[in-house]
Write a protein that holds these residues in place. Structure first.
Motif: not given
Length: 97
Positions: A40-62
């Motif tokens: 369950r923790v691994d699945a949650a970590d992956q959801k977080i990674a996807v959300a961060i990646a979406k944010l980075a795609e929209v706003s840039g990594v910095d």
């Protein structure tokens, strides 16, 4: 006639073996429980990674790192993890010819 010390020794050994069996079973159950939680923790970590990646795609990594108050490396790892999993998942769901 058996000696009382032999009987006591045998009894103590049997009690120790029973206690050991119970402790081993408890340990096995605990490991299984931890494995279920870890999934369950691994699945949650992956959801977080996807959300961060979406944010980075929209706003840039910095900017994503700044918004999340996280080091840049954390955001980059999340983006890489997300893209690796998307590539792997996409390959798994490709229709076969």
């Amino acid at each position: 006639m058996t000696h009382p010390t032999r009987e006591n020794t045998r009894r103590r050994l049997q009690e120790a073996q029973r206690a050991e069996t119970v402790a081993l079973a408890d340990t096995t159950k605990a490991y299984a429980s931890r494995a279920r939680v870890q999934q369950r923790v691994d699945a949650a970590d992956q959801k977080i990674a996807v959300a961060i990646a979406k944010l980075a795609e929209v706003s840039g990594v910095d900017r994503a790192a700044q918004l999340l108050d996280q080091p840049l490396g954390v955001v980059k790892r999340a983006v890489n993890s997300s893209s690796r999993n998307r590539t792997r998942d996409g390959a798994e769901h490709q229709p076969s010819p």
